[in-house]
Design a protein around this motif. Structure first.
Motif, mmCIF file in Angstrom:
data_model
loop_
_atom_site.group_PDB
_atom_site.id
_atom_site.type_symbol
_atom_site.label_atom_id
_atom_site.label_comp_id
_atom_site.label_asym_id
_atom_site.label_seq_id
_atom_site.Cartn_x
_atom_site.Cartn_y
_atom_site.Cartn_z
ATOM 1 N N HIS A 18 -21.091 85.416 3.505
ATOM 2 C CA HIS A 18 -19.916 84.550 3.433
ATOM 3 C C HIS A 18 -20.276 83.112 3.077
ATOM 4 C CE1 HIS A 18 -17.542 87.854 4.788
ATOM 5 N NE2 HIS A 18 -18.259 87.968 5.896
ATOM 6 N N SER A 19 -21.564 82.854 2.862
ATOM 7 C CA SER A 19 -21.975 81.489 2.533
ATOM 8 C C SER A 19 -21.764 81.227 1.049
ATOM 9 C CB SER A 19 -23.449 81.282 2.888
ATOM 10 O OG SER A 19 -24.272 81.845 1.881
ATOM 11 N N ARG A 20 -21.982 79.977 0.671
ATOM 12 C CA ARG A 20 -21.892 79.558 -0.719
ATOM 13 C C ARG A 20 -22.872 80.347 -1.590
ATOM 14 N NH1 ARG A 20 -24.087 74.541 -3.244
ATOM 15 N NH2 ARG A 20 -25.136 74.044 -1.293
ATOM 16 N N ARG A 21 -24.057 80.667 -1.000
ATOM 17 C CA ARG A 21 -25.083 81.364 -1.773
ATOM 18 C C ARG A 21 -24.795 82.859 -1.872
ATOM 19 N NH1 ARG A 21 -27.842 76.679 -3.430
ATOM 20 N NH2 ARG A 21 -28.058 75.315 -1.607
ATOM 21 N N MET A 41 -35.777 80.966 -5.226
ATOM 22 C CA MET A 41 -35.833 79.548 -5.559
ATOM 23 C C MET A 41 -34.415 79.011 -5.412
ATOM 24 S SD MET A 41 -38.997 79.237 -6.215
ATOM 25 C CE MET A 41 -39.211 77.616 -6.927
ATOM 26 N N VAL A 42 -34.270 77.977 -4.615
ATOM 27 C CA VAL A 42 -32.937 77.456 -4.322
ATOM 28 C C VAL A 42 -32.786 76.065 -4.936
ATOM 29 C CG1 VAL A 42 -31.325 76.845 -2.468
ATOM 30 C CG2 VAL A 42 -32.894 78.777 -2.178
ATOM 31 N N PRO A 43 -31.766 75.895 -5.760
ATOM 32 C CA PRO A 43 -31.618 74.610 -6.435
ATOM 33 C C PRO A 43 -31.160 73.486 -5.505
ATOM 34 C CG PRO A 43 -29.821 76.084 -7.043
ATOM 35 C CD PRO A 43 -30.745 76.880 -6.170
ATOM 36 N N TRP A 44 -31.654 72.303 -5.771
ATOM 37 C CA TRP A 44 -31.155 71.083 -5.116
ATOM 38 C C TRP A 44 -30.760 70.134 -6.239
ATOM 39 C CZ3 TRP A 44 -30.187 69.546 -0.177
ATOM 40 C CH2 TRP A 44 -29.827 68.202 -0.028
ATOM 41 N N VAL A 45 -29.485 69.795 -6.260
ATOM 42 C CA VAL A 45 -29.020 68.886 -7.305
ATOM 43 C C VAL A 45 -29.084 67.464 -6.776
ATOM 44 C CG1 VAL A 45 -27.134 68.311 -8.870
ATOM 45 C CG2 VAL A 45 -27.537 70.695 -8.232
ATOM 46 N N GLY A 50 -31.090 84.868 18.145
ATOM 47 C CA GLY A 50 -29.731 85.097 17.667
ATOM 48 C C GLY A 50 -29.522 84.604 16.256
ATOM 49 N N TYR A 51 -28.259 84.589 15.878
ATOM 50 C CA TYR A 51 -27.847 84.222 14.530
ATOM 51 C C TYR A 51 -26.821 83.113 14.661
ATOM 52 C CZ TYR A 51 -25.862 84.955 9.812
ATOM 53 O OH TYR A 51 -25.438 84.807 8.519
ATOM 54 N N GLU A 52 -27.016 82.061 13.915
ATOM 55 C CA GLU A 52 -26.006 81.000 13.925
ATOM 56 C C GLU A 52 -25.849 80.451 12.519
ATOM 57 O OE1 GLU A 52 -25.159 77.031 16.557
ATOM 58 O OE2 GLU A 52 -26.840 76.967 15.171
ATOM 59 N N LYS A 53 -24.676 80.559 11.987
ATOM 60 C CA LYS A 53 -24.321 79.945 10.705
ATOM 61 C C LYS A 53 -25.416 80.115 9.638
ATOM 62 C CE LYS A 53 -21.103 76.350 9.733
ATOM 63 N NZ LYS A 53 -21.413 76.290 8.326
ATOM 64 N N ASP A 54 -25.620 81.317 9.200
ATOM 65 C CA ASP A 54 -26.561 81.630 8.108
ATOM 66 C C ASP A 54 -28.042 81.476 8.486
ATOM 67 O OD1 ASP A 54 -24.136 81.764 6.719
ATOM 68 O OD2 ASP A 54 -24.377 79.776 5.833
ATOM 69 N N ASN A 55 -28.315 81.326 9.769
ATOM 70 C CA ASN A 55 -29.712 81.181 10.197
ATOM 71 C C ASN A 55 -30.043 82.127 11.350
ATOM 72 O OD1 ASN A 55 -30.958 78.608 8.818
ATOM 73 N ND2 ASN A 55 -28.841 78.090 9.340
ATOM 74 N N TRP A 56 -31.289 82.591 11.372
ATOM 75 C CA TRP A 56 -31.815 83.286 12.541
ATOM 76 C C TRP A 56 -32.577 82.264 13.370
ATOM 77 C CZ3 TRP A 56 -29.780 87.791 13.326
ATOM 78 C CH2 TRP A 56 -29.425 88.617 12.242
ATOM 79 N N TRP A 57 -32.459 82.386 14.704
ATOM 80 C CA TRP A 57 -33.208 81.479 15.587
ATOM 81 C C TRP A 57 -33.818 82.278 16.722
ATOM 82 C CZ3 TRP A 57 -31.717 81.327 20.696
ATOM 83 C CH2 TRP A 57 -30.419 81.786 20.987
#
Lengths: 146, 247
Positions: free
Chosen positions: B166-169, B180-184, B227-234
């Motif tokens: 569900h993220s932008r990516r 490879m993730v772009p940074w503009v 756990g999982y929080e907003k597109d991240n595992w922690w």
């Protein structure tokens, strides 16, 4: 680079960490600067139990500070509750005694307000030198030491 | 600069696709990173007063201001980010590599490493990074009754998740994990304030479910919570207590 920080640094070379010679790192050509940080007695009292006093004395001595007490001041951290003890000791004040006050102020100045702006830190085990420039220490190793 | 010479293939790769990128985007990156993530905030706020810990890969140092009653030695590979982080007092920020941390072993009450180890390009190096963090922590002691006590230092580690449809990516389970993730990079380049942009690409290893816990176990750690929080595992971990003696 604060003096308190030096107490939590050693050589980045893995083989050096087990050697007592690698801690603390030794200063060379250090240029100091005093910054102004608000005195926070509670913060200082809580942090002091975590300070390796022998290492601090070596560091302070190398930088020309002579005010560090021989023994670590005996302070109960303010966050430690004494509820377990049924006999309540008389508590005069939550603030340190007047005699403590000067020691604490001196430690605040040394540990938190004194910054090493330029200079080197040297490992007593392998001799590697870590440079400090504009207050920032750089611990990246050259390829042959990784 | 000789002290920055990379030596292995992985080092060269990460130097080009992670370190140099952050060095160049530092200021813009920092301006977009100001809000602490809730689980990191909670972890830091729960620490006892007077705790001393590490922020490994501190970026602009946004977590240094969360709890004013602890002392943090923060580090990052990027000098430009460390320069920004060093403004946060009373802490100290230094330039260091997370595979070669300049800290004594078995010393710290806590450590955080937020969105950092996913920039390492092999499984071995990611596990090594976790090992270095765990090694810095005070060990936990064993106890006769419950097996062990959680009285040692704790680490909180955060990584980007593969599962984020569900993220932008839009990546999800089964997708390629090494990306490879772009940074503009947007910069005001002239007096008229017209924006000029340049795109950089950063290397990421996207973690799949269970992978972070696996890394921690392989590094000799014990996962207390994850756990999982907003597109991240922690995960929150301690050093695995050894039987019979203090580790």
């Amino acid at each position: 680079m604060k003096i308190l920080t030096v107490n939590f640094l050693t050589c980045a070379v893995k083989a050096c960490k087990s050697s007592p010679l690698s801690f603390p790192l030794h200063f060379q050509d250090a240029e100091l600067e005093q910054s102004d940080i608000e005195y926070n007695a509670a913060f200082l009292r809580n942090i002091l139990p975590r300070v390796d006093w022998e290492a601090l004395k070596i560091t302070a001595n190398e930088l020309g500070f002579t005010t560090v007490p021989i023994e670590k001041p005996d302070l109960t951290p303010t966050s430690t509750a004494t509820d377990k003890n049924p006999v309540r000791l008389p508590i005069n004040t939550s603030e340190p005694q007047a005699t403590d006050e000067k020691t604490m102020r001196d430690l605040h100045t040394l540990l938190l307000e004194t910054e090493v702006r330029e200079g080197k830190m040297v490992c007593g085990n392998c001799g590697h030198e870590y440079k400090i420039k504009e207050g920032i220490a750089n611990f990246l190793l050259p390829s042959h030491l990784v | 600069m000789t002290s920055n010479e990379p030596q292995s293939e992985s080092d060269l790769y990460e130097d080009a696709h992670v370190h140099q990128v952050y060095e160049q985007i530092a200021s813009h990156f920092s301006s977009t990173r100001y809000k602490p993530w809730p689980i990191v905030e909670r972890f830091l706020e729960a620490l006892p007063d007077g705790s001393v810990g590490l922020d490994v890969g501190c970026g602009n140092g946004k977590y240094l201001t969360v709890n004013p009653n602890v002392f943090i030695v923060a580090c990052d590979r990027s000098t430009n980010l460390v320069n920004i982080a060093s403004q946060h007092r009373p802490h100290t920020s230094i330039v260091a590599d997370n595979l070669n941390l300049p800290h004594p072993s078995s010393t710290f009450d806590f450590a955080i490493s937020i969105a950092v180890i996913h920039h390492l390009s092999t499984p071995g190096r990611r596990i090594q990074a976790v090992t270095a963090i765990l090694d810095s922590l005070r060990p936990s002691t064993k106890s006769e009754s419950s097996g062990y006590r959680q009285d040692g230092g704790k680490a909180l580690i955060y990584v980007w998740a593969l599962e984020q449809k569900h993220s932008r990516r839009g990546w999800d389970e089964g997708d390629e994990q090494d990306v490879m993730v772009p940074w503009v990079l947007k910069q005001n380049t002239n007096a008229k304030c017209t924006e000029e942009s340049k795109t950089f690409h950063r290397y990421y290893h996207l973690y799949c479910q269970g992978e972070l816990e696996h890394n921690i176990t392989a590094a000799g750690g014990l996962v207390l919570e994850s756990g999982y929080e907003k597109d991240n595992w922690w995960a929150i971990a301690i050093r695995k207590p050894q039987w019979g003696h203090r580790v």
